[in-house]
Design an enzyme around this catalytic site. Structure first.
Site, short mmCIF file in Angstrom:
data_model
loop_
_atom_site.label_atom_id
_atom_site.label_comp_id
_atom_site.label_asym_id
_atom_site.label_seq_id
_atom_site.Cartn_x
_atom_site.Cartn_y
_atom_site.Cartn_z
N GLY A 80 0.75 -1.25 0.00
CA GLY A 80 0.00 0.00 0.00
C GLY A 80 0.78 1.29 0.00
N SER A 81 1.54 1.60 -1.05
CA SER A 81 2.04 2.97 -1.12
C SER A 81 0.87 3.88 -1.45
CB SER A 81 3.11 3.14 -2.20
OG SER A 81 3.31 4.52 -2.42
N SER A 82 0.69 4.93 -0.62
CA SER A 82 -0.50 5.76 -0.78
C SER A 82 -0.43 6.59 -2.06
CB SER A 82 -0.67 6.66 0.44
OG SER A 82 0.50 7.40 0.66
#
Lengths: 417, 133
Positions: B61-63
């Site tokens: 989950g890299s934003s």
């Protein structure tokens, strides 16, 4: 989901403007997706969405701004893709540079405080213990949860600005006290006190914690009580780069972790890991994709350097100039502090390139031909090859200075015993 | 064969499945200008996600991935549907913002470890029913 009358009215468009409605819709929809029961009021934001990834982000934020959206809580800005004081420093195309600039302007139009730094907590934005906030930028989120005891999940593109406009965030995860307890115990007491006091130890320890904890919450025993804020900053940045975490309980440092029972909420740890020197060395070596020989550049300042760190760089150089480019990334707040006693000019005279408002792994500033980049930052080391093509070598700040002066890797192994 | 999924964002679509056989972050893993998987060593490295029914059992989950997928919607290079292994907000945020801009409207569904494989041809209805042809 339970929404207040105010939240419903903004969502329905009967209160506020169309930009506020867009923002509230994004916050409420995100809350629904995350399974939150309600929204929580927030007191500040740090906005990561001002970094250009493509024209669509610029157009979205300009739409919010032109529809009248303005932030309702103090909102600092993370790095953009440009050094606004020296735009030609980065090699974006003229079209990309224009859109990157428009994205930064849109955030100013919406009322953000133009801090353009990934260390806003060293530029005066310091949320209080227990305060609910919605912050972006992984190192900053980890720092404010871990060191200050503020409450935020990791917010990213568009949700961060939407929270700031709505003054609301989905009420889930680290906003709720029951999700802030540690489950994993990491014990440093087997390491020498001498090693635990080295500044270069902290980013490496952070990278190790991030890999061990992933998205779970660890409590760490054995951090010296007098660890400096810059050391804790490096630890948080390393941990948030290699892991999805946003909070580490540093027992005796973290306000919510005066002791182990408090950190674990009275429960026993689900697992315990005793850190050995070999694990530290392995974590250190994992930050390097090259090990010796000539270097092409040195990058310092992820997170952005404090004034103390800049002065330490100057002190270590002892007036001897650098023979490869040394990129020193910092916020304007620090640059202004350096200007008061001409530290900036002394650094420039050594051959330092000051990178303000942005940093070298988010926009093309490093030499165009990929080479070997030495750094004392776990975060730079983690992202260098994927984002820039340059191969990282991790070293202490004294190693980086000596290497920059000699143009090849100089490593003092003695600090790692 | 039909599969029932949980609807995060409702919509209908049909197309060919592309399944990610290893976790990926869109930011740093997929090129926003070409829609190709660029993550070195990934099993789907070099494949294009445009117009696929994209099955993503595990997401990292890299934003900033919200921004990458919004860019794909803007340039008409996005998948036709997203089928996630678990509830997550990052990619749906890209899909919601694309709807708000009037750029695209695709279904986003949740179904852990579905019996769907690269090359399968499927249709999806607005209730999250997936039919394999």
């Amino acid at each position: 989901m339970i929404l207040s009358d105010f939240e419903r009215a903004v969502l329905a468009g009967t209160l506020g403007n169309a930009g506020e409605r867009m923002a509230m819709e994004l916050v409420v929809e995100s809350a629904r997706l995350l399974g939150a029961q309600r929204l929580v009021e927030i007191h500040s934001s740090h906005i990561d969405g001002c970094l250009y990834h493509g024209d669509s982000g610029t157009l979205y934020c300009e739409k919010l701004a032109s529809e009248g959206a303005r932030v309702k809580v103090p909102a600092t800005t993370n790095v953009g893709a440009l050094n606004l004081l020296k735009p030609q420093q980065c090699r974006l195309s003229p079209a990309q540079r224009k859109m990157a600039y428009r994205l930064m302007v849109a955030h100013e139009t919406m009322g953000c405080l133009p801090s353009w730094t990934c260390a806003p907590y060293q530029a005066g934005a310091r949320p209080a213990l227990g305060q609910q906030v919605a912050w972006g930028e992984s190192n900053a989120v980890a720092f404010i949860n871990t060191v200050l005891g503020a409450r935020s999940n990791r917010y990213g593109d568009f949700l961060d600005i939407a929270c700031a406009i709505s003054a609301r965030a989905p009420d889930y995860g680290l906003h709720r006290p029951e999700y802030r307890y540690a489950t994993l115990l990491i014990d440093l007491c087997g390491l020498s006190v001498r090693l635990r006091r080295q500044s270069a130890f902290y980013p490496v320890l952070g990278a190790l914690i991030g890999r061990l904890a992933g998205a779970s919450i660890a409590a760490v025993t054995g951090i010296p009580a007098d660890a400096t804020e810059d050391q804790l900053k490096a630890l948080c940045a390393g941990a948030a780069s290699t892991g999805a975490l946003a909070l580490v309980h540093l027992v005796g440092v973290t306000p919510e972790a005066p002791d182990l029972p408090t950190a674990f909420g009275g429960k026993a740890p689900e697992s315990t890991i005793k850190i050995t020197r070999d694990m530290v060395i392995q974590a250190r070596d994992s930050l390097s994709l090259a090990t010796s020989g000539p270097i092409d550049s040195v990058a310092i300042g992820s997170p952005h350097c404090s004034r103390d760190e800049c002065r330490e760089l100057l002190r270590l150089a002892q007036g001897r100039a650098f023979c490869v480019p040394v990129y020193l990334c910092l916020g304007r707040h620090t640059l202004m502090a350096l200007q008061t006693d001409a530290t900036d000019r002394a650094l420039l005279a050594l051959g330092v390139e000051l990178v303000v408002d942005t940093c070298v792994v988010v926009t093309p500033i490093l030499p165009a031909t990929p080479g070997v980049m030495m750094t004392n930052s776990a975060k730079f080391a983690h992202y260098a090859s994927g984002n820039t093509g340059h191969l990282p070598i991790f070293g202490s700040l004294p190693d980086c200075v000596a290497s920059a002066q000699q143009g090849r890797v100089v490593w003092d192994q003695a600090i790692w015993s | 064969m039909t599969l029932h999924s949980e609807v995060l964002l409702s919509g209908s679509a049909q197309g060919e499945v592309l399944r990610f056989d290893a976790p990926i972050s869109f930011w740093g893993g997929i090129d926003p200008t070409s829609a190709l998987v660029t993550l070195a060593g990934h099993p789907q490295h070099g494949q294009c996600i445009t117009n696929t029914i994209l099955v993503i059992p595990q997401l990292i989950g890299s934003s900033s991935s919200s921004a990458v997928i919004l860019e794909l919607f803007y340039t008409h290079k996005a998948p036709r549907a997203l089928l996630l292994g678990a509830r997550d907000a990052i990619l749906p945020i890209g899909a919601i913002t694309a709807r708000q801009m009037g750029w695209a409207h695709i279904p986003v569904l949740v179904l852990p470890d579905p019996d769907l494989w690269s090359g399968d041809w499927v249709s999806i209805d607005t209730d999250g029913m997936i039919t394999k042809h």
